[in-house]
Scaffold this active site. Structure first.
Site, PDB file in Angstrom:
ATOM      1  N   TRP A  40       8.226  15.882 -14.622  1.00  0.00           N
ATOM      2  CA  TRP A  40       8.984  16.645 -13.827  1.00  0.00           C
ATOM      3  C   TRP A  40      10.209  16.132 -13.420  1.00  0.00           C
ATOM      4  O   TRP A  40      11.299  16.575 -13.002  1.00  0.00           O
ATOM      5  CB  TRP A  40       7.950  16.913 -12.649  1.00  0.00           C
ATOM      6  CG  TRP A  40       7.012  17.632 -12.943  1.00  0.00           C
ATOM      7  CD1 TRP A  40       5.766  17.440 -13.278  1.00  0.00           C
ATOM      8  CD2 TRP A  40       7.018  19.184 -13.369  1.00  0.00           C
ATOM      9  NE1 TRP A  40       4.862  18.739 -13.617  1.00  0.00           N
ATOM     10  CE2 TRP A  40       5.734  19.731 -13.538  1.00  0.00           C
ATOM     11  CE3 TRP A  40       8.115  19.910 -13.364  1.00  0.00           C
ATOM     12  CZ2 TRP A  40       5.564  20.926 -13.994  1.00  0.00           C
ATOM     13  CZ3 TRP A  40       7.834  21.319 -13.482  1.00  0.00           C
ATOM     14  CH2 TRP A  40       6.546  21.746 -14.077  1.00  0.00           C
ATOM     15  N   ASP A  84      10.670  14.178  -5.141  1.00  0.00           N
ATOM     16  CA  ASP A  84       9.677  15.484  -5.463  1.00  0.00           C
ATOM     17  C   ASP A  84       8.460  15.221  -5.307  1.00  0.00           C
ATOM     18  O   ASP A  84       7.740  14.405  -6.059  1.00  0.00           O
ATOM     19  CB  ASP A  84      10.075  16.195  -6.586  1.00  0.00           C
ATOM     20  CG  ASP A  84       9.256  17.108  -7.102  1.00  0.00           C
ATOM     21  OD1 ASP A  84       8.138  17.613  -6.557  1.00  0.00           O
ATOM     22  OD2 ASP A  84       9.167  17.679  -8.352  1.00  0.00           O
ATOM     23  N   LYS A 114      -0.190  23.337  -4.401  1.00  0.00           N
ATOM     24  CA  LYS A 114      -1.429  22.199  -5.125  1.00  0.00           C
ATOM     25  C   LYS A 114      -2.085  21.663  -3.869  1.00  0.00           C
ATOM     26  O   LYS A 114      -3.406  21.859  -3.860  1.00  0.00           O
ATOM     27  CB  LYS A 114      -0.429  21.019  -5.538  1.00  0.00           C
ATOM     28  CG  LYS A 114       0.269  21.540  -6.856  1.00  0.00           C
ATOM     29  CD  LYS A 114       1.352  20.713  -7.139  1.00  0.00           C
ATOM     30  CE  LYS A 114       2.128  21.327  -8.420  1.00  0.00           C
ATOM     31  NZ  LYS A 114       1.421  21.668  -9.500  1.00  0.00           N
TER      32      LYS A 114
END
Ligand code: PMP
Length: 371
Positions: free
Chosen positions: A104, A178, A202
């Site tokens: 990511w 993030d 999530k």
């Protein structure tokens, strides 16, 4: 019938109580005659839902008054563009620094290159890592607009156990994280941060909502090309209502925040209680993996993720049989990410300890017959 345990990395399991409450309120929210999905975002009812969600989130995560909370859309990948559009113009060099620790953060770096210089301060854009580079080894640029990292790499299963203090590295740029896949799983040290973003799907609620926490002094640096709907100043000034926000996702997130607030244990704040539970869940699974000869996790124990635990079978040809038998035992979505293969268990806040116990029981039984 009890529901199966869902180990999906996201969209992910939600607390059953939240789903039940949403079902009970589906046709008529609090006697107003319509579903939350059918309300004007500017009406009294939805404004109260949204304001309460923000208050609860601020309280849960102890977000300081000089940070704005924005409810946006576009997900983590959207923020990979929205952050540079808003922040890369802070310094004359238009350079942002990136710490690459997995899939990511590599994507964040690649996207930022469209908007300015994206300097790799640590790590590499290719190859897997099993360790986090020590902050003292980072090669920061002289005056970056910001420094970006992914505090929990969902695919690689790597988590920063502590955020770096950039000031001790001689850097006064804001740190941007993030935190999509571990937000609300542990406390956040806001004193080390300028901005944090997270897709909701999530640990927070349904897909479609993205949370942004941005320090006041970072609101006014957007590039002229930045769309108004993605300009932090505009979104902040309009209370996240510049355009229609993802209303139903905000409502469910609000129910999750209320559920989180009920998870207190004596003497602990909600988030400390949640963290203790997450620590115990992860420990149980890592102990099972480390104590076996069939399973292995390749991440250095100092930075193993508590949320996303990738693991592999010594004989990979058994992976499909493992998954099929897990499904039969009521253990769902354990397949590893397609880029790495193997298996992965995501243990978000809504996964009860019993779910991890059931998984460990299945793993031990599978090893007894196939190990
Ligand atoms: N960052 C992280 C850490 C993620 O786990 C994900 C999704 N798995 C993303 C970004 C991308 O999120 P989205 O699909 O919502 O853009």
């Amino acid at each position: 019938m009890p529901r199966p345990f869902n180990f999906s990395a996201g969209p992910a399991t939600l607390p059953q109580e939240v789903l039940e409450q949403a079902a009970a309120e589906m046709l008529d929210w609090h006697g107003c005659g319509v579903s939350v999905m059918e309300m004007s975002h500017r009406g009294r009812e939805f404004m109260s839902i949204c304001a309460q969600a923000e208050l609860d989130l601020r309280e849960l995560l102890a977000v300081p008054a000089n940070f704005r909370i924005l409810f946006m859309q576009g997900g983590g990948l959207g923020q990979n563009a929205i952050v540079p559009m808003n922040l890369i113009g802070r310094s004359a060099s238009r350079t942002a620094d990136f710490v690459l620790t997995g899939s990511w953060s590599i994507k964040s770096h690649a996207e930022a290159r469209r908007y300015g210089e994206a300097h790799i301060a640590a790590g590499s854009a290719t190859g897997r890592q099993a360790q986090l580079p020590a902050p003292s080894s980072w090669r920061l640029s002289p005056n970056p607009s910001y420094v970006h990292l992914c505090s929990n790499e969902t695919i690689d299963g790597i988590e920063f156990q502590e955020l770096p203090d950039l000031r001790t590295l001689g850097c006064d740029a804001p740190l941007v994280i993030d935190c999509s896949s571990h937000i609300a799983s542990r406390p956040i040290d806001w004193s080390r941060l300028g901005l944090a973003y997270a897709g909701a799907q999530k640990n927070i609620g349904p897909a479609g909502l993205t949370l942004v926490f941005v320090r006041d002094d970072l609101l006014d640096h957007a590039l002229p090309i930045c769309p108004a709907a993605f300009n932090y100043r505009t979104v902040a000034d309009q209370g996240s209502m510049f355009n229609t926000p993802p209303t139903y996702a905000i409502y469910i997130a609000g129910l999750v925040f209320q559920w989180l607030k009920r998870q207190t244990e004596s003497g602990l704040t909600c988030i400390a209680a949640i963290e203790a539970r997450n620590r115990a869940k992860a420990q149980l699974l890592y102990d099972c993996i480390d104590g076996s000869t069939l399973y292995r996790n390749e991440v250095d124990p100092t930075c193993r993720s508590r949320m996303n635990i990738p693991f592999f079978l010594a004989d990979e040809s058994l992976t499909d049989a493992f998954l099929a038998q897990a499904r039969e035992a009521g253990l769902l979505q354990l397949k590893g990410h397609k880029s790495v293969g193997g298996l992965r268990a995501s243990l978000y806040n809504a996964m009860p300890l019993e779910g991890v116990q059931a998984l460990v029981k299945h793993m031990q039984a599978f090893e007894a017959t196939h190990g």
